[in-house]
Design a protein around this motif. Structure first.
Motif, PDB file in Angstrom:
ATOM      1  N   LEU A 158      36.650  50.953  39.692  1.00 18.66           N
ATOM      2  CA  LEU A 158      37.604  49.937  40.391  1.00 18.66           C
ATOM      3  C   LEU A 158      38.602  49.309  39.624  1.00 18.66           C
ATOM      4  CD1 LEU A 158      35.691  49.205  43.435  1.00 18.66           C
ATOM      5  CD2 LEU A 158      37.141  50.991  43.450  1.00 18.66           C
ATOM      6  N   LYS A 161      42.965  45.299  41.129  1.00 23.41           N
ATOM      7  CA  LYS A 161      43.757  45.135  42.374  1.00 23.41           C
ATOM      8  C   LYS A 161      42.823  45.560  43.597  1.00 23.41           C
ATOM      9  CE  LYS A 161      48.038  45.937  44.521  1.00 23.41           C
ATOM     10  NZ  LYS A 161      49.499  46.557  44.503  1.00 23.41           N
ATOM     11  N   SER A 162      41.866  46.648  43.419  1.00 20.45           N
ATOM     12  CA  SER A 162      40.967  47.307  44.388  1.00 20.45           C
ATOM     13  C   SER A 162      39.746  46.259  44.804  1.00 20.45           C
ATOM     14  CB  SER A 162      40.661  48.651  44.097  1.00 20.45           C
ATOM     15  OG  SER A 162      41.632  49.511  43.938  1.00 20.45           O
ATOM     16  N   TRP A 163      39.594  45.233  44.116  1.00 23.32           N
ATOM     17  CA  TRP A 163      38.334  44.631  44.169  1.00 23.32           C
ATOM     18  C   TRP A 163      38.413  43.500  45.035  1.00 23.32           C
ATOM     19  CZ3 TRP A 163      33.378  45.825  43.298  1.00 23.32           C
ATOM     20  CH2 TRP A 163      32.333  44.673  43.346  1.00 23.32           C
ATOM     21  N   ASN A 181      39.187  46.956  50.492  1.00 23.23           N
ATOM     22  CA  ASN A 181      39.843  48.014  50.510  1.00 23.23           C
ATOM     23  C   ASN A 181      39.996  48.644  49.148  1.00 23.23           C
ATOM     24  OD1 ASN A 181      41.524  50.447  51.062  1.00 23.23           O
ATOM     25  ND2 ASN A 181      43.358  49.079  51.303  1.00 23.23           N
ATOM     26  N   PRO A 182      39.247  49.751  48.604  1.00 15.36           N
ATOM     27  CA  PRO A 182      38.807  50.690  49.447  1.00 15.36           C
ATOM     28  C   PRO A 182      37.462  49.896  50.217  1.00 15.36           C
ATOM     29  CG  PRO A 182      37.978  51.200  47.370  1.00 15.36           C
ATOM     30  CD  PRO A 182      39.279  50.130  47.255  1.00 15.36           C
TER      31      PRO A 182
END
Length: 326
Positions: A158, A161-163, A181-182
């Motif tokens: 990841l 920005k995704s964490w 998200n995710p």
């Protein structure tokens, strides 16, 4: 469904896909709701049978609600600058958004001797939101989650920005972290989490489950909170929907969901349902945490304590009834 396991540089990494299996869905509705001045209530847990701990993502103090006595405020071991307009506000003051530590969730575990409680920052900004608080019995410690989060994030491929860790829960064997998200359910063996706290050793085993959540008006929900139910051997979780393209920025609130995942089968969740008002109509609110207070009497329904962040410096605290549950 069997998890597919691969080994990467000594790290055991497992993956499952998680989708709703809704044959019977319980009703999820608010039984009571109160707006309080305490800001941004993101994390919630039952410290004991009568003591509800709440921590806001930009709050300067922890709020302890004694279910019989009332409110009490507890200092936390991080002194952050307050917003100019909040400097005279006292216990309900907010910290500056650019530097807030973004407290999002609690997890707790009691062994034969000690009580362990952890508060987690979201990690959504490296070197700013990757701190934690560790209550060991009556002692309070600052902890850095920077290396721990970086290790997990890189293990799961990841980007920064995704964490965004929004929920946590702990069993006697596993620490679960929920990424928004995710939407991921991340599992770390409890003994490996404890080794990190004790000697800084990073976990060798990471299991993750991708969770497919429902939409509201074509906007997908994101995970926002969790709690472990010892009696049902389940994780109850919350998810909320905001209109935003950025996982760390607030947007228009569309509604929230609550669901249940049985530990015996992490490959699917038992059910998920939208939060309704007392009349059974969907309600617009952003659920952030869920915990289980003492249950009174025998019933096929359960009561939960939940918090909602209003994005305006205030919060909602709620009692939510879910049932019937099989």
């Amino acid at each position: 469904m069997r998890p597919v396991t691969v080994f990467i540089l000594g790290l055991c990494l497992s993956h499952n896909g998680l989708n709703a299996q809704q044959e019977t869905t319980p009703m999820v509705k608010i039984s009571s709701r109160k707006t309080i001045e305490y800001p941004s209530a993101s994390a919630g847990m039952m410290k004991n049978q009568n003591n509800w701990w709440i921590l806001g993502d930009d709050a300067s103090k922890l709020l302890s609600i004694d279910l019989e006595v009332g409110f009490r405020y507890i200092d936390i071991p991080y002194q952050q600058p307050l917003r100019k307009e909040d400097k005279n506000k006292g216990n309900d003051a907010r910290t500056i958004k650019k530097t807030k530590l973004d407290w999002e969730c609690f997890a707790s575990y009691r062994d034969s001797i000690n009580e362990h409680i952890w508060a987690f920052g979201s990690g959504s900004k490296v070197n700013k939101r990757d701190s934690g608080i560790y209550w060991l019995n009556d002692e309070v410690h600052k902890i850095s989650l920077h290396k721990f989060y970086e290790h997990l994030r890189m293990s799961l491929y990841l980007n920064e920005k995704s964490w965004n860790i929004e929920g946590a829960a702990c069993t006697d064997k596993t620490l679960f972290l929920l990424n928004r998200n995710p939407s991921l359910l991340i599992a770390i063996p409890l003994e490996e989490w404890m080794r990190f706290l004790q000697i800084g050793e990073l976990p060798k085993t990471v299991e993750y489950t991708t969770i497919t959540l429902p939409h509201i008006n074509r906007h997908r929900a994101g995970l926002s909170g969790a709690t472990f139910d010892q009696n049902r051997q389940s994780l109850f979780f919350t998810a909320s929907v905001e209109v935003t393209d950025d996982p760390i920025r607030d947007g228009e609130i569309l509604g929230s969901f609550i669901g249940e995942i049985k530990l015996t089968d992490l490959a699917k969740f038992d059910w998920i349902a939208r939060l309704n008002d007392r009349n059974g109509e969907p309600i617009i609110t952003k659920l952030e945490s869920i915990c289980i207070p003492p249950q009174k009497g025998h019933s096929d329904s359960m009561l939960f304590h939940c918090t909602a962040d209003n994005d305006d410096g205030r919060s909602d605290i709620m009692r939510i009834e879910i049932g019937p549950l099989e």
